[in-house]
Design a protein around this motif. Structure first.
Motif, PDB file in Angstrom:
ATOM      1  N   PHE A  14      -8.448   9.053  19.557  1.00 46.12           N
ATOM      2  CA  PHE A  14      -8.292   9.197  18.124  1.00 46.12           C
ATOM      3  C   PHE A  14      -9.380  10.051  17.506  1.00 46.12           C
ATOM      4  CE2 PHE A  14      -5.330   5.724  18.571  1.00 46.12           C
ATOM      5  CZ  PHE A  14      -4.309   6.142  17.721  1.00 46.12           C
ATOM      6  N   ARG A  15     -10.523   9.885  17.987  1.00 42.24           N
ATOM      7  CA  ARG A  15     -11.615  10.693  17.442  1.00 42.24           C
ATOM      8  C   ARG A  15     -11.376  12.166  17.713  1.00 42.24           C
ATOM      9  NH1 ARG A  15     -16.719   8.531  19.765  1.00 42.24           N
ATOM     10  NH2 ARG A  15     -15.663   6.621  20.299  1.00 42.24           N
ATOM     11  N   THR A  24      -8.426  13.665  18.319  1.00 44.51           N
ATOM     12  CA  THR A  24      -7.277  14.141  17.542  1.00 44.51           C
ATOM     13  C   THR A  24      -7.699  14.357  16.092  1.00 44.51           C
ATOM     14  OG1 THR A  24      -5.999  12.702  18.951  1.00 44.51           O
ATOM     15  CG2 THR A  24      -4.841  13.677  17.094  1.00 44.51           C
ATOM     16  N   ALA A  25      -8.378  13.373  15.553  1.00 41.66           N
ATOM     17  CA  ALA A  25      -8.810  13.453  14.159  1.00 41.66           C
ATOM     18  C   ALA A  25      -9.726  14.641  13.952  1.00 41.66           C
ATOM     19  CB  ALA A  25      -9.520  12.167  13.770  1.00 41.66           C
TER      20      ALA A  25
END
Ligand code: C2E
Ligand code: CA
Ligand code: CA
Length: 691
Positions: free
Chosen positions: A13-14, A16-17
């Motif tokens: 997630f980090r 992608t974000a």
């Protein structure tokens, strides 16, 4: 659960974000820059366009203005009204008044002239100014244009974002998921220490290689782990075994196989600590004469004797009782729940009885006895140390009562111990404060009827207790070891006195000094001290003779033989004191080249009273003569004893009948006044005459 998921997927997630943020930010910045740029370009193009339209219309509008033809002007400026951006077209005359204007109705609301862009064309002909054509425009068309442009770019931006999101998701799934799975496996292995876990192989790329490498590393660790585990198991087994052996050794006496001192102390502590209701007794047993066996027969005989003695005791006591060896020839017996004095005494007496039978050690019949002391819990103490100490004290009392005895602890034994401690501390003071003195008792030469010898006997002038007999402090000093210091004091004083006697009485005068067994310990260097003192004193031969008891000679045989040989070389005669009460072995008299034996006064005093005593004295004298050894008879108290000894051929006599021990000066006085005729019942010196 969610947080776990988030935590687990945090990297994905980090990433992608981050990816999305970078894409969005850069697109937004681009969009902004492009919009500003577009607005600028479009606004300046519109201004230029309106300006050129105004310039084109200006000559015709000028002509119409000159002719004041409003209608034509309207027609001319009418098309301008169709332009998107034009809000108002106005023609003003040379005075600045509005000549005509077109106000676009739908744009009426926008007529805030301040906010509008004003394009002015001067209406001139033949260098004359007739007015101006003013076109007011706004940026609504530009805004429309830009809005469209922005919507278009926004669509592109959203498409990029969506595409980027899916692209990053795909990248994550393709590259990060396998790494995360591997990380999860690493985590699991780390926490569970289960090296049999393996990571799943997912792709033929670097991540696949990493998975393979990780799995093979786990394989190696697992192999090593198994090997280590089996080694640890083996070592633990060995350690446990060694521990048991060590424990065994720590609590067992290696010679007898019995429990040792530590065991018995822990046992007593355990029993006395854990139970208020428990009672027990402790027997403390010490073999009498064990040292002599060791010294005469050797240590291997001594060891075998210990083992046999242990077996003999073990056979007497009950199974529940514990026999332990404390060390040397000391044993202790723990009797659980036995406190009745008669029961304890009967056990002690059975042991003593069994010890009366000789021990057969390698065909050698050995006689020893046992001195036994006893104490009980809780009467005699609460701790192992206290109970053991009191049983030991009782044993010690049994030993000093003549060995082969049994005693139960009594408070008076502690008092005796305290009294002994006091004697020792007082004696130390006495040595410092000059409270000691040597008395001299003449040794009468029966053959020559002269006195050329005397025995030095120590006296203690105690400041509070008066004169103390050596019998009351010599044995205590022997036990304590203070006898060494005391012995040196005696030697120095005897040397000083004999020097005077040789000057004042006779040049060959000899002083006998008493030497205790405790002084003959090799580590105390007694002999070298004696020789050094004699050499320093430079007295000549036979000035000092030593008196030692038979038991003293039994100690370290080889050392004694060597010491006595050295002493003889120095001209020191050796006398055996109290002959007859100890071992009275004839062989050592010859082996040690003894010069004199002193018949103990207990035999002399039987002369004429007891026929056995008389025969014994006679035999000793004859035997000594045969061995070429001189004899001194001690404790002659009357004329009959002296006459009988003279008749037997005894060489010397000593006793109250001749003279009591006296201070050196009084002894000299006695010597000068001495006449052999004095030695008759009528003339025998009164005891006090010398004192
Ligand atoms: P010992 O060496 O056997 O000394 C003889 C003891 O018998 C002396 O006792 C002496 O006073 C006593 N005696 C002498 N003639 C007679 C007599 O006719 N009748 C009776 N009943 N006794 C007589 P003393 O002086 O009390 O000494 C006792 C013991 O103390 C000595 O016995 C000796 O073993 C020891 N002792 C004395 N002085 C010393 C010393 O300087 N060093 C050492 N190590 N021991 C000493
Ligand atoms: Ca003596
Ligand atoms: Ca004696």
């Amino acid at each position: 659960m969610v947080s776990m998921f988030l935590k687990k997927r945090s990297l994905l997630f980090r990433l992608t974000a981050m990816f999305m943020a970078v894409a969005s930010f850069s697109t937004l910045i681009t969009l902004l820059v492009m919009s500003v740029y577009q607005i600028n370009i479009l606004s300046s193009a519109e201004i230029r366009r309106v300006n050129s339209l105004a310039q084109i219309l200006a000559p015709n509008v000028t002509a119409s203005l000159i002719f004041n033809d409003k209608e034509t002007i309207h027609e001319l400026i009418e098309p301008l009204a169709h332009q998107d951006s034009v809000v108002m077209v106005s023609v003003i005359d040379e005075q600045g008044d509005e000549f005509t204007s077109i106000d676009i109705a739908e744009n009426a609301a926008r007529l805030d002239k301040q906010a509008l862009t004003k394009t002015e064309a001067s209406l001139e002909a033949y260098d004359s100014y007739y007015g101006s054509l003013i076109i007011y425009t706004d940026d609504s068309s530009i805004r429309k244009h830009v809005s469209f442009y922005l919507i278009f770019l926004g669509a592109i931006f959203i498409t990029i974002i969506i595409l980027g999101f899916f692209l990053s998701l795909f990248a994550s799934k393709r590259f990060i998921y396998p790494i995360l799975r591997l990380a999860a496996v690493v985590n699991k292995v780390t926490h569970s220490h289960d090296y049999s876990i393996r990571a799943t192989f997912s792709s033929f790329d670097e991540i696949g290689d990493l998975t393979k490498g990780f799995n093979s590393m786990l394989e190696t660790i697992s192999l090593r782990d198994n090997l280590l585990e089996s080694t640890v198991q083996q070592r633990t087994g060995e350690l446990k075994k060694a521990n048991i052996e060590l424990r065994d050794q720590a609590y067992k006496d290696s010679l007898s196989g019995l429990p040792n001192r530590r065991y018995i102390y822990e046992l007593i502590n355990e029993v006395s600590k854990n139970s208020e209701t428990h009672t027990f007794s402790l027997l403390f047993l010490d073999l009498d004469g064990f040292k002599e066996v060791n010294d005469t027969l050797g240590h291997d005989y001594g060891d075998l004797l210990i083992v046999d003695a242990a077996k003999r005791i073990q056979a007497i006591i009950n199974k529940g009782d514990t026999l332990a060896r404390l060390g040397g020839d000391e044993f202790t017996i723990f009797l659980e729940n036995v406190v009745e004095p008669c029961v304890i005494e009967s056990i002690a007496n059975r042991i003593r009885y069994e010890f009366n039978k000789p021990f057969l050690i390698r065909d050698e019949s050995v006689h020893i006895t046992a001195s036994i002391g006893a104490s009980s819990y809780p009467e005699c103490g609460k701790s192992a140390e206290e109970i053991m100490k009191k049983a030991d004290l009782a044993m010690y009392d049994a030993k000093s009562s003549g060995r082969n005895c049994y005693r139960f602890f009594h408070a008076s034994m502690l008092e005796k111990l305290e009294a002994k401690k006091l004697v020792i501390s007082d004696l130390r003071q006495a040595l410092k404060n000059d409270e000691l003195e040597l008395f001299y008792q003449p040794i009468y030469n029966i053959e020559t009827r002269k006195i050329d010898k005397a025995e030095a006997l120590i006296r203690w002038h105690h400041p509070a207790k008066g004169v103390i007999s050596p019998q009351d402090f010599i044995p205590i000093a022997e036990e304590n070891g203070l006898i060494v210091e005391l012995g040196n004091w005696v030697l120095q004083n005897a040397i000083a006195n004999v020097r005077v006697f040789r000057q004042n009485l006779c040049p060959e005068f000899c002083v006998n000094i008493n030497v205790s067994a405790a002084q003959l310990k090799p580590e105390d260097n007694w002999l070298s001290e004696l020789i050094l003192s004699l050499d320093t004193a430079n007295l000549g031969a036979n000035a000092i003779a030593i008196e030692i008891t038979e038991t003293a000679l039994m100690t370290d045989r080889k050392k004694v033989v060597e010491d006595l040989r050295l002493l003889k070389e120095k001209g020191v005669e050796i006398a055996i004191d109290d002959f007859g009460v100890g071992y009275s072995s004839l062989s050592y008299l010859q082996q040690l080249k003894i010069d004199i034996i002193k018949i103990d006064k207990s035999f002399v005093q039987q002369l004429g009273i007891d026929s056995a005593g008389t025969t014994l004295c006679k035999t000793i004298v004859q035997m000594a003569k045969n061995l070429n050894i001189k004899v001194v008879a001690e404790g002659i108290e009357d004329e009959i004893q002296l006459e009988m000894l003279t008749e037997f051929g005894c060489h010397f006599g000593q006793g109250y009948f001749i003279a009591k021990p006296a201070q050196a000066q009084k002894f000299e006085t006695f010597f000068h006044s001495f006449k052999p005729a004095h030695i008759t019942p009528r003339n025998a010196l009164k005891e006090d005459a010398l004192l």
